[in-house]
Enzyme design. Structure first.
Site, PDB file in Angstrom:
ATOM      1  N   HIS A  39      -1.087  12.441 -28.344  1.00 17.49           N
ATOM      2  CA  HIS A  39      -1.497  11.097 -27.907  1.00 17.49           C
ATOM      3  C   HIS A  39      -2.299  10.397 -28.990  1.00 17.49           C
ATOM      4  CE1 HIS A  39      -1.085  12.093 -23.330  1.00 17.49           C
ATOM      5  NE2 HIS A  39       0.013  11.551 -23.814  1.00 17.49           N
ATOM      6  N   ASN A  58      -0.036  19.588 -20.561  1.00 14.05           N
ATOM      7  CA  ASN A  58      -0.500  18.746 -21.671  1.00 14.05           C
ATOM      8  C   ASN A  58      -0.552  19.493 -22.997  1.00 14.05           C
ATOM      9  OD1 ASN A  58      -0.872  16.450 -20.023  1.00 14.05           O
ATOM     10  ND2 ASN A  58      -2.789  17.329 -19.259  1.00 14.05           N
ATOM     11  N   LYS A  88       3.518  11.547 -11.271  1.00 21.49           N
ATOM     12  CA  LYS A  88       2.574  10.721 -12.029  1.00 21.49           C
ATOM     13  C   LYS A  88       3.226   9.361 -12.246  1.00 21.49           C
ATOM     14  CE  LYS A  88      -0.365  13.823 -14.691  1.00 21.49           C
ATOM     15  NZ  LYS A  88      -0.714  14.306 -16.055  1.00 21.49           N
ATOM     16  N   GLU A 127      -3.839  17.567 -11.059  1.00 25.52           N
ATOM     17  CA  GLU A 127      -4.364  18.008 -12.348  1.00 25.52           C
ATOM     18  C   GLU A 127      -5.832  18.412 -12.298  1.00 25.52           C
ATOM     19  OE1 GLU A 127      -2.498  15.912 -15.639  1.00 25.52           O
ATOM     20  OE2 GLU A 127      -4.286  16.306 -16.844  1.00 25.52           O
ATOM     21  N   HIS A 141      -0.297  17.617 -26.225  1.00 25.68           N
ATOM     22  CA  HIS A 141      -0.459  16.193 -25.938  1.00 25.68           C
ATOM     23  C   HIS A 141      -1.791  15.629 -26.415  1.00 25.68           C
ATOM     24  CE1 HIS A 141       3.147  16.843 -23.665  1.00 25.68           C
ATOM     25  NE2 HIS A 141       3.161  15.620 -23.188  1.00 25.68           N
ATOM     26  N   ARG A 153       0.815  -1.242   0.000  1.00 28.57           N
ATOM     27  CA  ARG A 153       0.000   0.000   0.000  1.00 28.57           C
ATOM     28  C   ARG A 153       0.836   1.273   0.000  1.00 28.57           C
ATOM     29  NH1 ARG A 153      -3.514  -2.778   3.732  1.00 28.57           N
ATOM     30  NH2 ARG A 153      -5.202  -3.680   2.533  1.00 28.57           N
ATOM     31  N   LYS A 168       8.080  22.739 -13.982  1.00 22.86           N
ATOM     32  CA  LYS A 168       7.223  21.599 -13.631  1.00 22.86           C
ATOM     33  C   LYS A 168       6.980  21.554 -12.125  1.00 22.86           C
ATOM     34  CE  LYS A 168       5.650  17.164 -14.539  1.00 22.86           C
ATOM     35  NZ  LYS A 168       5.654  15.958 -15.318  1.00 22.86           N
ATOM     36  N   HIS A 218       7.534   9.556 -28.072  1.00 22.86           N
ATOM     37  CA  HIS A 218       6.529  10.422 -27.453  1.00 22.86           C
ATOM     38  C   HIS A 218       6.787  11.906 -27.761  1.00 22.86           C
ATOM     39  CE1 HIS A 218       3.710  11.998 -24.562  1.00 22.86           C
ATOM     40  NE2 HIS A 218       4.686  12.658 -23.950  1.00 22.86           N
ATOM     41  N   GLU A 275       9.794  18.470 -25.312  1.00 18.36           N
ATOM     42  CA  GLU A 275       9.128  18.752 -24.015  1.00 18.36           C
ATOM     43  C   GLU A 275       9.704  20.033 -23.402  1.00 18.36           C
ATOM     44  OE1 GLU A 275       6.533  17.388 -22.456  1.00 18.36           O
ATOM     45  OE2 GLU A 275       6.282  15.400 -23.343  1.00 18.36           O
ATOM     46  N   ARG A 302      -2.263  22.160 -13.697  1.00 18.91           N
ATOM     47  CA  ARG A 302      -1.372  21.125 -14.222  1.00 18.91           C
ATOM     48  C   ARG A 302      -1.726  20.733 -15.656  1.00 18.91           C
ATOM     49  NH1 ARG A 302       1.430  16.071 -10.993  1.00 18.91           N
ATOM     50  NH2 ARG A 302       2.604  15.308 -12.782  1.00 18.91           N
TER      51      ARG A 302
HETATM   52  N1  GLY Z   1       3.364  14.913 -18.162  1.00 18.44           N
HETATM   53  C1  GLY Z   1       2.378  15.772 -17.686  1.00 18.44           C
HETATM   54  C2  GLY Z   1       2.288  15.850 -16.202  1.00 18.44           C
HETATM   55  O1  GLY Z   1       3.161  15.367 -15.518  1.00 18.44           O
HETATM   56  O2  GLY Z   1       1.331  16.380 -15.696  1.00 18.44           O
END
Ligand code: GLY
Length: 357
Positions: free
Chosen positions: A248, A241, A139, A233, A244, A117, A223, A261, A181, A237
Protein backbone atom coordinates in the site's frame (compact mmCIF):
# COMPACT_ATOMS: atom_id res chain seq x y z
CA UNK A 1 -18.88 -27.67 -8.33
CA UNK A 2 -16.32 -25.91 -6.10
CA UNK A 3 -18.41 -23.88 -3.70
CA UNK A 4 -17.31 -22.55 -0.34
CA UNK A 5 -19.44 -21.32 2.51
CA UNK A 6 -18.82 -18.11 4.39
CA UNK A 7 -20.53 -18.31 7.76
CA UNK A 8 -20.62 -15.00 9.65
CA UNK A 9 -22.75 -13.68 12.49
CA UNK A 10 -25.12 -12.02 10.01
CA UNK A 11 -25.59 -14.91 7.57
CA UNK A 12 -24.13 -17.82 5.64
CA UNK A 13 -23.64 -17.74 1.89
CA UNK A 14 -21.84 -19.56 -0.91
CA UNK A 15 -18.87 -18.47 -3.03
CA UNK A 16 -18.99 -20.50 -6.22
CA UNK A 17 -15.98 -20.96 -8.52
CA UNK A 18 -16.95 -22.63 -11.75
CA UNK A 19 -16.90 -22.01 -15.47
CA UNK A 20 -20.38 -20.92 -16.50
CA UNK A 21 -21.63 -20.32 -12.94
CA UNK A 22 -23.12 -16.95 -13.91
CA UNK A 23 -25.93 -19.06 -15.38
CA UNK A 24 -27.08 -19.57 -11.78
CA UNK A 25 -27.57 -15.87 -11.09
CA UNK A 26 -31.35 -15.87 -11.50
CA UNK A 27 -31.78 -18.68 -8.98
CA UNK A 28 -30.02 -16.58 -6.31
CA UNK A 29 -32.38 -13.61 -6.51
CA UNK A 30 -34.76 -13.69 -3.52
CA UNK A 31 -38.34 -14.52 -4.45
CA UNK A 32 -39.65 -11.19 -3.12
CA UNK A 33 -36.92 -9.05 -4.70
CA UNK A 34 -37.97 -5.85 -6.42
CA UNK A 35 -35.85 -4.04 -8.98
CA UNK A 36 -32.45 -5.40 -9.92
CA UNK A 37 -29.54 -3.01 -10.47
CA UNK A 38 -26.47 -4.28 -12.28
CA UNK A 39 -23.48 -2.05 -11.47
CA UNK A 40 -20.74 -2.46 -14.07
CA UNK A 41 -18.37 -0.63 -16.43
CA UNK A 42 -18.84 -0.09 -20.16
CA UNK A 43 -15.81 -2.31 -20.86
CA UNK A 44 -17.05 -5.29 -18.85
CA UNK A 45 -20.54 -4.88 -20.24
CA UNK A 46 -19.33 -4.89 -23.86
CA UNK A 47 -17.43 -8.13 -23.28
CA UNK A 48 -19.67 -10.11 -20.98
CA UNK A 49 -23.24 -8.74 -20.88
CA UNK A 50 -24.58 -11.81 -22.71
CA UNK A 51 -23.48 -14.12 -19.85
CA UNK A 52 -25.14 -11.95 -17.24
CA UNK A 53 -28.36 -11.49 -19.21
CA UNK A 54 -28.55 -15.23 -19.81
CA UNK A 55 -27.98 -15.80 -16.09
CA UNK A 56 -30.92 -13.57 -15.25
CA UNK A 57 -33.07 -15.60 -17.65
CA UNK A 58 -35.11 -12.74 -19.08
CA UNK A 59 -35.76 -11.06 -15.75
CA UNK A 60 -35.81 -7.23 -16.16
CA UNK A 61 -32.95 -5.21 -14.69
CA UNK A 62 -31.39 -1.77 -14.85
CA UNK A 63 -27.76 -1.33 -15.84
CA UNK A 64 -25.86 1.36 -13.95
CA UNK A 65 -22.54 2.25 -15.53
CA UNK A 66 -19.66 3.32 -13.34
CA UNK A 67 -16.72 5.05 -15.10
CA UNK A 68 -14.13 2.75 -13.49
CA UNK A 69 -10.69 3.73 -12.18
CA UNK A 70 -9.41 4.29 -8.63
CA UNK A 71 -9.93 8.04 -9.05
CA UNK A 72 -13.67 7.47 -9.46
CA UNK A 73 -14.03 5.12 -6.50
CA UNK A 74 -15.40 7.97 -4.41
CA UNK A 75 -18.44 8.79 -2.28
CA UNK A 76 -19.66 11.16 -4.99
CA UNK A 77 -20.08 8.16 -7.32
CA UNK A 78 -21.92 6.19 -4.65
CA UNK A 79 -24.30 9.12 -4.20
CA UNK A 80 -24.81 9.49 -7.96
CA UNK A 81 -25.57 5.76 -8.32
CA UNK A 82 -27.96 5.86 -5.33
CA UNK A 83 -29.79 8.88 -6.81
CA UNK A 84 -30.11 7.00 -10.08
CA UNK A 85 -31.49 3.91 -8.30
CA UNK A 86 -34.07 6.05 -6.52
CA UNK A 87 -35.10 7.74 -9.77
CA UNK A 88 -35.57 4.31 -11.33
CA UNK A 89 -37.87 3.16 -8.53
CA UNK A 90 -35.33 1.44 -6.29
CA UNK A 91 -36.51 0.67 -2.78
CA UNK A 92 -35.72 -1.66 0.13
CA UNK A 93 -36.60 -4.72 -1.94
CA UNK A 94 -34.03 -3.87 -4.64
CA UNK A 95 -30.94 -6.01 -5.22
CA UNK A 96 -27.54 -4.85 -6.48
CA UNK A 97 -25.52 -7.12 -8.77
CA UNK A 98 -21.84 -6.10 -8.84
CA UNK A 99 -20.36 -7.13 -12.19
CA UNK A 100 -16.74 -6.12 -12.66
CA UNK A 101 -13.27 -5.97 -11.14
CA UNK A 102 -12.30 -5.05 -7.60
CA UNK A 103 -13.17 -1.38 -7.94
CA UNK A 104 -16.71 -2.30 -9.00
CA UNK A 105 -17.17 -5.01 -6.36
CA UNK A 106 -15.96 -2.60 -3.63
CA UNK A 107 -18.03 0.37 -4.77
CA UNK A 108 -21.22 -1.53 -5.66
CA UNK A 109 -20.97 -3.47 -2.39
CA UNK A 110 -20.74 -0.17 -0.50
CA UNK A 111 -23.68 1.21 -2.49
CA UNK A 112 -25.73 -1.81 -1.41
CA UNK A 113 -24.56 -1.39 2.20
CA UNK A 114 -25.85 2.19 2.43
CA UNK A 115 -28.82 2.38 0.03
CA UNK A 116 -31.94 2.55 2.24
CA UNK A 117 -29.60 1.47 5.09
CA UNK A 118 -28.70 -1.75 3.34
CA UNK A 119 -30.01 -3.96 0.55
CA UNK A 120 -28.67 -7.30 -0.77
CA UNK A 121 -25.76 -7.51 -3.21
CA UNK A 122 -24.61 -10.44 -5.34
CA UNK A 123 -20.93 -10.25 -6.21
CA UNK A 124 -19.95 -11.35 -9.75
CA UNK A 125 -16.21 -10.56 -9.97
CA UNK A 126 -14.72 -10.48 -13.48
CA UNK A 127 -10.97 -10.08 -12.83
CA UNK A 128 -8.64 -12.60 -11.26
CA UNK A 129 -7.85 -10.20 -8.42
CA UNK A 130 -11.53 -9.68 -7.65
CA UNK A 131 -12.30 -13.40 -7.92
CA UNK A 132 -9.63 -14.42 -5.43
CA UNK A 133 -9.73 -11.41 -3.12
CA UNK A 134 -11.76 -8.19 -3.52
CA UNK A 135 -15.08 -9.78 -4.48
CA UNK A 136 -15.00 -12.32 -1.66
CA UNK A 137 -15.38 -11.63 2.06
CA UNK A 138 -17.63 -8.58 2.32
CA UNK A 139 -15.18 -5.69 2.44
CA UNK A 140 -16.73 -2.76 0.57
CA UNK A 141 -15.74 0.87 0.32
CA UNK A 142 -14.51 3.95 -1.46
CA UNK A 143 -11.36 6.05 -1.45
CA UNK A 144 -10.73 9.29 0.42
CA UNK A 145 -8.26 11.95 -0.70
CA UNK A 146 -6.08 10.69 2.15
CA UNK A 147 -5.95 7.08 0.97
CA UNK A 148 -7.55 3.98 -0.50
CA UNK A 149 -10.60 2.29 1.04
CA UNK A 150 -10.62 4.63 4.03
CA UNK A 151 -14.40 4.75 4.05
CA UNK A 152 -16.55 1.66 3.80
CA UNK A 153 -18.46 -1.13 5.46
CA UNK A 154 -18.36 -4.86 5.98
CA UNK A 155 -21.35 -5.96 3.93
CA UNK A 156 -21.58 -9.64 3.16
CA UNK A 157 -23.17 -10.55 -0.19
CA UNK A 158 -26.03 -12.96 -0.86
CA UNK A 159 -23.55 -15.00 -2.89
CA UNK A 160 -20.34 -14.74 -4.92
CA UNK A 161 -20.25 -16.14 -8.46
CA UNK A 162 -16.68 -16.34 -9.77
CA UNK A 163 -16.73 -17.58 -13.36
CA UNK A 164 -13.14 -18.26 -14.57
CA UNK A 165 -14.53 -18.24 -18.13
CA UNK A 166 -14.68 -14.43 -18.11
CA UNK A 167 -10.92 -14.19 -17.52
CA UNK A 168 -10.08 -15.03 -21.15
CA UNK A 169 -10.54 -11.35 -22.06
CA UNK A 170 -8.50 -10.05 -19.12
CA UNK A 171 -5.36 -8.10 -20.19
CA UNK A 172 -2.28 -10.20 -19.47
CA UNK A 173 -0.78 -7.66 -17.08
CA UNK A 174 -3.94 -7.72 -14.96
CA UNK A 175 -4.02 -11.51 -15.00
CA UNK A 176 -0.44 -11.73 -13.77
CA UNK A 177 -1.04 -9.07 -11.11
CA UNK A 178 -3.93 -11.17 -9.79
CA UNK A 179 -1.65 -14.22 -9.58
CA UNK A 180 0.32 -12.49 -6.84
CA UNK A 181 -2.75 -12.58 -4.57
CA UNK A 182 -2.87 -16.34 -5.25
CA UNK A 183 0.80 -16.68 -4.24
CA UNK A 184 -0.13 -14.73 -1.08
CA UNK A 185 -2.86 -17.26 -0.24
CA UNK A 186 -0.32 -20.05 -0.57
CA UNK A 187 2.22 -18.33 1.66
CA UNK A 188 -0.27 -17.51 4.41
CA UNK A 189 -2.31 -20.71 4.52
CA UNK A 190 -1.50 -23.47 2.03
CA UNK A 191 1.89 -24.92 1.17
CA UNK A 192 0.28 -27.12 -1.56
CA UNK A 193 -1.11 -24.01 -3.30
CA UNK A 194 2.29 -22.32 -3.06
CA UNK A 195 3.92 -25.42 -4.61
CA UNK A 196 1.49 -25.26 -7.54
CA UNK A 197 2.43 -21.61 -8.12
CA UNK A 198 6.13 -22.47 -7.73
CA UNK A 199 6.30 -25.71 -9.74
CA UNK A 200 3.56 -25.26 -12.35
CA UNK A 201 4.22 -21.65 -13.30
CA UNK A 202 4.15 -22.58 -17.01
CA UNK A 203 0.56 -23.89 -16.83
CA UNK A 204 -0.46 -20.98 -14.61
CA UNK A 205 1.06 -18.37 -16.94
CA UNK A 206 -0.42 -20.11 -19.98
CA UNK A 207 -3.80 -19.96 -18.20
CA UNK A 208 -4.37 -23.70 -18.50
CA UNK A 209 -8.12 -23.86 -17.66
CA UNK A 210 -7.92 -26.69 -15.12
CA UNK A 211 -4.97 -25.10 -13.31
CA UNK A 212 -6.60 -21.67 -13.26
CA UNK A 213 -9.83 -23.06 -11.84
CA UNK A 214 -7.87 -24.96 -9.20
CA UNK A 215 -5.85 -21.97 -7.98
CA UNK A 216 -8.91 -19.71 -7.87
CA UNK A 217 -10.90 -22.32 -5.97
CA UNK A 218 -8.08 -22.85 -3.46
CA UNK A 219 -7.68 -19.10 -2.89
CA UNK A 220 -11.43 -18.66 -2.42
CA UNK A 221 -11.55 -21.63 -0.05
CA UNK A 222 -8.82 -20.06 2.08
CA UNK A 223 -10.44 -16.64 2.05
CA UNK A 224 -13.86 -18.06 2.99
CA UNK A 225 -12.34 -19.95 5.93
CA UNK A 226 -10.50 -16.87 7.18
CA UNK A 227 -13.54 -14.57 6.83
CA UNK A 228 -15.79 -17.12 8.55
CA UNK A 229 -13.41 -17.16 11.50
CA UNK A 230 -12.93 -13.38 11.67
CA UNK A 231 -15.32 -11.30 9.58
CA UNK A 232 -14.22 -7.89 10.85
CA UNK A 233 -10.46 -8.29 10.94
CA UNK A 234 -10.17 -8.44 14.70
CA UNK A 235 -7.41 -11.05 14.44
CA UNK A 236 -6.98 -13.87 11.93
CA UNK A 237 -8.21 -11.88 8.90
CA UNK A 238 -5.12 -9.71 9.19
CA UNK A 239 -3.11 -12.53 7.59
CA UNK A 240 -4.78 -11.63 4.28
CA UNK A 241 -2.72 -8.45 4.43
CA UNK A 242 0.58 -10.28 3.93
CA UNK A 243 2.64 -8.02 1.65
CA UNK A 244 0.05 -5.26 1.81
CA UNK A 245 1.69 -3.00 4.41
CA UNK A 246 4.63 -2.13 2.16
CA UNK A 247 2.49 -2.73 -0.96
CA UNK A 248 0.00 0.00 0.00
CA UNK A 249 2.86 2.40 0.78
CA UNK A 250 4.33 1.77 -2.70
CA UNK A 251 0.95 2.32 -4.38
CA UNK A 252 0.37 5.57 -2.49
CA UNK A 253 3.93 6.82 -3.08
CA UNK A 254 3.51 6.35 -6.84
CA UNK A 255 0.07 7.96 -6.91
CA UNK A 256 -1.67 4.66 -7.78
CA UNK A 257 -0.49 5.03 -11.37
CA UNK A 258 2.70 2.98 -11.79
CA UNK A 259 1.71 -0.34 -10.25
CA UNK A 260 -1.38 -2.48 -10.36
CA UNK A 261 -2.44 -3.49 -6.85
CA UNK A 262 -1.17 -7.05 -7.29
CA UNK A 263 2.21 -5.79 -8.51
CA UNK A 264 2.64 -3.54 -5.46
CA UNK A 265 1.63 -6.49 -3.27
CA UNK A 266 4.32 -8.61 -5.01
CA UNK A 267 6.98 -6.07 -3.98
CA UNK A 268 5.44 -5.91 -0.50
CA UNK A 269 5.58 -9.72 -0.22
CA UNK A 270 9.28 -9.64 -1.14
CA UNK A 271 9.80 -7.10 1.66
CA UNK A 272 7.80 -9.30 4.06
CA UNK A 273 9.86 -12.37 3.09
CA UNK A 274 13.12 -10.48 3.69
CA UNK A 275 11.79 -9.17 7.01
CA UNK A 276 10.68 -12.67 8.04
CA UNK A 277 14.27 -13.82 7.41
CA UNK A 278 15.91 -10.78 9.05
CA UNK A 279 13.82 -11.30 12.21
CA UNK A 280 14.70 -15.00 12.34
CA UNK A 281 11.31 -16.39 11.36
CA UNK A 282 12.32 -17.86 7.99
CA UNK A 283 15.56 -19.47 6.89
CA UNK A 284 17.43 -17.90 3.96
CA UNK A 285 16.50 -20.74 1.56
CA UNK A 286 12.79 -20.63 2.39
CA UNK A 287 12.65 -16.83 2.07
CA UNK A 288 14.52 -17.33 -1.21
CA UNK A 289 11.84 -19.75 -2.45
CA UNK A 290 9.16 -17.09 -1.86
CA UNK A 291 11.20 -14.36 -3.55
CA UNK A 292 12.03 -16.61 -6.53
CA UNK A 293 8.40 -17.65 -6.95
CA UNK A 294 7.32 -13.98 -7.04
CA UNK A 295 10.10 -13.39 -9.58
CA UNK A 296 8.68 -16.14 -11.83
CA UNK A 297 5.57 -13.99 -12.26
CA UNK A 298 7.41 -10.85 -13.30
CA UNK A 299 8.44 -8.49 -14.58
CA UNK A 300 7.04 -5.81 -12.34
CA UNK A 301 7.62 -2.09 -13.13
CA UNK A 302 10.82 -0.87 -11.51
CA UNK A 303 10.59 0.53 -7.99
CA UNK A 304 14.30 1.16 -7.50
CA UNK A 305 13.90 4.95 -7.68
CA UNK A 306 11.49 5.11 -4.72
CA UNK A 307 12.74 6.89 -1.60
CA UNK A 308 12.78 4.40 1.26
CA UNK A 309 12.33 7.24 3.80
CA UNK A 310 9.06 8.19 2.12
CA UNK A 311 7.84 4.61 2.18
CA UNK A 312 8.75 4.29 5.86
CA UNK A 313 6.79 7.47 6.63
CA UNK A 314 3.78 6.09 4.76
CA UNK A 315 3.77 2.86 6.76
CA UNK A 316 2.50 4.77 9.79
CA UNK A 317 -0.58 5.87 7.80
CA UNK A 318 -1.57 2.27 7.05
CA UNK A 319 -5.02 1.16 8.31
CA UNK A 320 -3.25 -1.61 10.23
CA UNK A 321 -1.09 0.86 12.16
CA UNK A 322 -2.43 1.08 15.71
CA UNK A 323 -1.44 3.99 17.99
CA UNK A 324 1.46 4.69 15.65
CA UNK A 325 2.81 1.12 15.81
CA UNK A 326 3.21 -0.57 12.45
CA UNK A 327 2.03 -4.19 12.31
CA UNK A 328 3.57 -6.60 9.82
CA UNK A 329 2.28 -9.98 8.73
CA UNK A 330 5.37 -12.19 8.60
CA UNK A 331 5.79 -15.76 7.40
CA UNK A 332 6.92 -18.39 9.88
CA UNK A 333 6.97 -21.09 7.18
CA UNK A 334 5.31 -21.54 3.82
CA UNK A 335 1.68 -21.82 4.83
CA UNK A 336 1.75 -20.00 8.15
CA UNK A 337 2.19 -16.45 9.38
CA UNK A 338 2.11 -14.29 12.46
CA UNK A 339 1.30 -10.62 13.02
CA UNK A 340 4.24 -8.77 14.57
CA UNK A 341 4.50 -5.25 15.99
CA UNK A 342 7.45 -3.21 17.19
CA UNK A 343 10.06 -4.50 14.73
CA UNK A 344 13.46 -2.75 14.80
CA UNK A 345 13.09 0.06 12.19
CA UNK A 346 16.58 -0.66 10.79
CA UNK A 347 15.40 -4.17 9.81
CA UNK A 348 12.27 -2.76 8.17
CA UNK A 349 14.45 -0.35 6.21
CA UNK A 350 16.80 -3.14 5.13
CA UNK A 351 13.89 -5.37 4.03
CA UNK A 352 12.36 -2.59 1.94
CA UNK A 353 15.73 -1.73 0.37
CA UNK A 354 16.24 -5.39 -0.61
CA UNK A 355 12.75 -5.69 -2.06
CA UNK A 356 13.15 -2.63 -4.29
CA UNK A 357 16.61 -3.54 -5.60
N1 GLY B 1 -8.22 -8.03 1.05
C1 GLY B 1 -8.09 -8.38 2.38
C2 GLY B 1 -9.36 -8.78 3.05
O1 GLY B 1 -10.35 -8.98 2.39
O2 GLY B 1 -9.39 -8.88 4.25
Amino acid sequence: MPSFAVATASHTYESVVERGCLARLGSLIPARAGRLFVVTTEDVWKLHSARLEAGLGGRPFHTLFFPGGEENKRLAQVEALADRMLALGGDRTSVVIAFGGGIVTDLAGFLAAVFMRGIPVIQCPTTLLAQVDAGVGGKTGANLTGGKNLIGAFWQPLAVLADPGVLVTLPRREYIAGLHEVIKCGIIASEPLFRVMQRRSRQVLDADPETVEHIIAESVRIKCEVVSADEREGGLRRILNFGHTVGHAIEAETGYTRFLHGEAVALGMKAAAHLSRLTGRLSGPVAGEIIDCIGDYGPIPSASDLAVDNLLARLTKDKKTIHGTVHFVLATSIGSTEVVAGIDPSLVRAAIELSLA
